[in-house]
Design a protein around this motif. Sequence first.
Motif: not given
Length: 557
Positions: A308-315
Amino acid sequence: MSIQTALQRAAATPLLELDKVSIAYQEATGSRRVVHDVSFSIQPGEVVALVGESGSGKTTTAQAIIGLLTENGRLEQGAIRLNGTDIAHWSSRRLDAVRGAQISLIPQDPSSSLNPVKTIGEQVAEIVNIHRRLPRKQVQRRVLELLTRVGLTHPELRARQYPHELSGGMKQRVLIAIAIALQPALIIADEPTSALDVTVQKRILDLIDELRQEFGTAVLLVTHDLAVAAERADRLLVFRHGRVQEQGVTAEVLRAPASDYTRRLFADVPSLAGAAAPRLNLGTQAPAIQVNGLVKDFRLAGSGGKSYRALDQVSFSVQSGTTHALVGESGSGKTTLARCLLGFQRPDAGQIIIDGTDFTRLKGEALRQFRRRIQLVYQNPFGSLDPSQTLYQVIEEPLLNFEPLGKAERYRRVRELFERVALPDDLLGRKPRELSGGQRQRVAIARALVLQPRVLVLDEATSALDVTVQAQILRLLQDLQQALGLTYLFISHDLATVRQISHSVSVLHRGQQVDGGTTRDLFAMPGSDYTRQLIEAIPGRHWHAAQPKSEDAFHEQ
């Protein structure tokens, strides 16, 4: 008596009436009165809100109505009339016929209010079976009707599930289904949305309002959230120290509060006071925090290796000495991001740069020592302090772990911080249980500051506090930021508070950053539909926007 006269009298009889009610608790030192001569009434279909800080007596009053005072509580005097009949001194057994059938309760905490070893369907069926003898199939059909009515998807599945398999908002809907099962005349809603995200809160309150309009049910709303009360209640009763400070039609009390206390209370509510976001003055120095392309996956148990992707390319980046807010509903990735920033979890990809150092590359002792630069203030001041330690020991402990300082220097540092967070020296020898919630959070802030960090992560650091105490803590945080040049990462689902304290914002939704920028720009021109929904859901914002500035008495003071 004519039929017309009888109907007029019946119409004039309140659904519920409290007449000079006083309540006391028996303690080791004697009897202590906590509610004094409280009188008010509720008409059918009306929403009346009891508002005030913790300890003001509002919950005790509500408990007395339904006969649920704690063992050491007793009604000293007064009458509690339900449809004209005084039920104040009825036995618990006699009140069983009233509870659920005529008066229902929606309790505050959905996580602790449901039986963990019974299915949802069993718990909804229980209230029906207590009051009505129906065939099993008819009860099952009623359970599914109720779960559907409160907006739960796949009601057949939900009926077979256990509470731990549902989200907080879903569990609160189950409690509402139980409360409306027998279509009671009055629902007592005790802080029904205090633990919920702003959008879930709005949906729950909308649901209660729909049910009220459909069935003519009256609602007694017990809350410390004045913005919710302002938006949802027909009438307000303001409690303080067990006494009603004032009561009246909501719009009239809000426009022209009669007591100084009510004016101060309303002035501390960001959404009612219309607080503007602080301006972000762009500087040329390097950011205190820089997050680049952060990714975090979690493996799902029993899924054959799926994740499960909890964070996806956060900037995003945070200018030194400013406050950056992370907002979003539960499950949006806020807490995962904070845990990565604090080094509790490692991201699967991306960078976290704090004061020019790539935090994600540090290991072992280097990582441990670097954590001094970024400290955490937890959400719950009642659970984040060691109950066995004195306050001095609580604040001193990080120094013992990180710095080889002499006893005298440690004492000087602890006292200096105690003074800086506006606590008196005579509390240093006390235990956390002897302090109020606001005092405990001040101690938690002092503990976080004792290592002289550059960055503080504030994880819902004011959400468990009453509005007045919350305002005091927010002012303290702003003062500390200006005095010490601190950078804050402020995690919150309370957008009214975010608007008041933060300079910039990142909006997370299902692990992705869907919006971001300065707080002023984001609230003025949200860049996503999701952000617009969050802003729309802020309780009290519509009331404030509708008021002429000249009539905003409490804001002008």
